[in-house]
Scaffold this active site. Structure first.
Site, PDB file in Angstrom:
ATOM      1  N   ASN A   1     -54.882  27.917 -61.144  1.00 25.76           N
ATOM      2  CA  ASN A   1     -54.608  29.047 -60.254  1.00 25.76           C
ATOM      3  C   ASN A   1     -55.795  29.286 -59.345  1.00 25.76           C
ATOM      4  O   ASN A   1     -56.951  29.076 -59.722  1.00 25.76           O
ATOM      5  CB  ASN A   1     -54.284  30.324 -61.054  1.00 25.76           C
ATOM      6  CG  ASN A   1     -55.519  31.140 -61.352  1.00 25.76           C
ATOM      7  OD1 ASN A   1     -56.005  31.881 -60.495  1.00 25.76           O
ATOM      8  ND2 ASN A   1     -56.061  30.990 -62.552  1.00 25.76           N
TER       9      ASN A   1
ATOM     10  N   ASN B   1     -62.704  32.840 -69.317  1.00 22.84           N
ATOM     11  CA  ASN B   1     -61.953  32.730 -68.071  1.00 22.84           C
ATOM     12  C   ASN B   1     -61.627  31.240 -67.845  1.00 22.84           C
ATOM     13  O   ASN B   1     -61.967  30.398 -68.681  1.00 22.84           O
ATOM     14  CB  ASN B   1     -62.778  33.314 -66.909  1.00 22.84           C
ATOM     15  CG  ASN B   1     -61.888  33.848 -65.791  1.00 22.84           C
ATOM     16  OD1 ASN B   1     -60.874  33.230 -65.460  1.00 22.84           O
ATOM     17  ND2 ASN B   1     -62.240  34.973 -65.220  1.00 22.84           N
TER      18      ASN B   1
ATOM     19  N   GLY C   1     -51.861  33.541 -71.898  1.00 26.26           N
ATOM     20  CA  GLY C   1     -51.559  33.661 -70.475  1.00 26.26           C
ATOM     21  C   GLY C   1     -50.728  32.513 -69.952  1.00 26.26           C
ATOM     22  O   GLY C   1     -49.545  32.657 -69.656  1.00 26.26           O
TER      23      GLY C   1
ATOM     24  N   GLY D   1     -54.502  26.693 -69.795  1.00 23.22           N
ATOM     25  CA  GLY D   1     -53.431  26.011 -70.531  1.00 23.22           C
ATOM     26  C   GLY D   1     -53.984  25.074 -71.598  1.00 23.22           C
ATOM     27  O   GLY D   1     -55.198  24.999 -71.821  1.00 23.22           O
TER      28      GLY D   1
ATOM     29  N   LEU E   1     -57.921  36.932 -56.457  1.00 22.39           N
ATOM     30  CA  LEU E   1     -57.996  38.372 -56.758  1.00 22.39           C
ATOM     31  C   LEU E   1     -57.163  39.209 -55.796  1.00 22.39           C
ATOM     32  O   LEU E   1     -57.596  40.257 -55.319  1.00 22.39           O
ATOM     33  CB  LEU E   1     -59.463  38.837 -56.764  1.00 22.39           C
ATOM     34  CG  LEU E   1     -60.328  38.207 -57.856  1.00 22.39           C
ATOM     35  CD1 LEU E   1     -61.808  38.470 -57.595  1.00 22.39           C
ATOM     36  CD2 LEU E   1     -59.951  38.705 -59.235  1.00 22.39           C
TER      37      LEU E   1
ATOM     38  N   ASN F   1     -64.763  41.794 -65.236  1.00 22.12           N
ATOM     39  CA  ASN F   1     -64.529  40.380 -64.941  1.00 22.12           C
ATOM     40  C   ASN F   1     -65.794  39.853 -64.282  1.00 22.12           C
ATOM     41  O   ASN F   1     -66.035  40.078 -63.094  1.00 22.12           O
ATOM     42  CB  ASN F   1     -63.305  40.243 -64.028  1.00 22.12           C
ATOM     43  CG  ASN F   1     -63.009  38.795 -63.678  1.00 22.12           C
ATOM     44  OD1 ASN F   1     -63.830  37.908 -63.931  1.00 22.12           O
ATOM     45  ND2 ASN F   1     -61.848  38.544 -63.095  1.00 22.12           N
TER      46      ASN F   1
ATOM     47  N   CYS G   1     -64.679  35.264 -62.376  1.00 28.96           N
ATOM     48  CA  CYS G   1     -63.603  34.635 -61.585  1.00 28.96           C
ATOM     49  C   CYS G   1     -64.155  33.428 -60.823  1.00 28.96           C
ATOM     50  O   CYS G   1     -65.095  33.568 -60.040  1.00 28.96           O
ATOM     51  CB  CYS G   1     -62.997  35.633 -60.594  1.00 28.96           C
ATOM     52  SG  CYS G   1     -61.748  34.847 -59.542  1.00 28.96           S
TER      53      CYS G   1
END
Ligand code: SIN
Length: 311
Positions: free
Chosen positions: A74, A198, A272, A224, A78, A131, A134
């Site tokens: 991804n 993350n 997720g 994943g 944000l 966070n 990212c």
């Protein structure tokens, strides 16, 4: 009688499987879908000080290796409503949710985090996630503040000063050396918990027919099944480094993955990418599987946490 209820930073989660930040986009609708699927807790998409359009499409793609769907990439960038519009949306989410809501904030600087923390005193979430990790906005803002122990700790200290007793947890990256040391610095500055990890990377997938990267932003964070061993090692390192409880995530799809994550040291488990493959009911599937596992193995959830460190 097997119980999945889990206490974390003063909140009771009906089961340990929670929605991590960054998966659901629209507040509150997409987040409440995770609760309907059985999630024991919800983390809202990281809020930024200003509204953000996000990165160019496509932003989320499947990663196939040897023809098998083993990961997600991804680069959402944000996307979100920003602080002013986000406050009422988050209040609405908290009001409508029957499971604990963790609110997440992302700042490019300490002063961003301070502004967001002020805003969160009006939202009053059960737990506030910082966070610090990212990987998808570094071309805009530079490396995340969680890349180093000193900066990560400085953000935690600055936010704690503003939010007082509100529990603060730090979401860390696997992409910089020494996650244990970074977690230790966060703990020393008052963090109440750690979220690890993350996404990994950034990585890239090229469409060989079109001869160009698939993601609109070209590269993005990898999640994943393919990242699970990295996540397990990071959670292990954090558990060795700190006493505060950990939310472990990264590649958890099956109950065996969740057991492994807890044995590495996680108290709660973020799920997720598996929602893209199995849908939101993955949470109730995991809760049922975990109940069966605990019954068959005659152990409790809390005994599972960190088991592999004691073996
Ligand atoms: C994104 O919005 O790009 C993902 C958020 C994150 O990985 O922290």
């Amino acid at each position: 009688m097997v119980s999945l209820a889990t206490d974390y930073c003063g909140a009771t989660f009906p089961n340990p499987f929670i929605l991590p930040s960054g998966i659901a986009q629209n507040i509150p609708e997409d987040h409440l879908r995770a609760e309907a699927g059985g999630a024991g807790g919800i983390t809202a998409k990281s809020l930024t000080p200003e509204p953000r359009e996000g990165n160019p499409m496509p932003r989320v793609i499947q990663v196939r290796i040897d023809g098998k769907p083993l990961g997600i990439m991804n680069s959402v960038g944000l996307k979100g409503p920003g602080l002013l519009k986000g406050i009422p949306l988050l209040k609405d989410l908290i009001k409508r949710s029957r499971v604990p809501v963790i609110v997440s904030i992302f700042g490019a600087s300490i002063s961003d985090f301070q502004i967001l923390a002020e805003g969160m005193t009006a939202v009053k979430p059960r737990i506030l996630e910082l966070n610090l990790s990212c990987p998808n906005v570094s071309s805009e803002f530079g490396e995340p503040l969680g890349m180093g122990a000193k900066t990560a700790g400085t953000v935690v200290a600055a936010v704690k000063k503003i939010v007082g007793k509100m529990p603060v947890i730090a979401k860390l990256s696997p992409n910089y050396p020494g996650i244990g040391e970074i977690a230790r610095s966060c703990e020393a500055e008052g963090a109440d918990g750690i979220v690890a990890i993350n996404t990994v990377g950034p990585g890239m997938v090229i469409d060989i027919r079109k001869r160009k990267p698939v993601l609109g932003a070209k590269s993005g964070g990898v999640s994943g099944s393919i990242i699970k061993p990295v996540a397990i090692r990071c959670v292990w390192d954090v558990y060795e480094a700190v006493k505060i409880p950990i939310i472990g995530m990264g590649g958890v799809t099956t109950v065996e993955d969740a057991v492994e994550m807890m044995m590495a040291g996680a108290t709660l488990v973020g799920v997720g990418s598996a929602t893209y493959v199995k849908g939101m009911t993955v949470y109730s599937e995991l809760a049922e599987g975990m109940t069966q596992y605990l019954r068959e193995n005659k152990i409790t959830l809390s005994e599972l946490v960190g088991w592999a460190h004691r073996a």
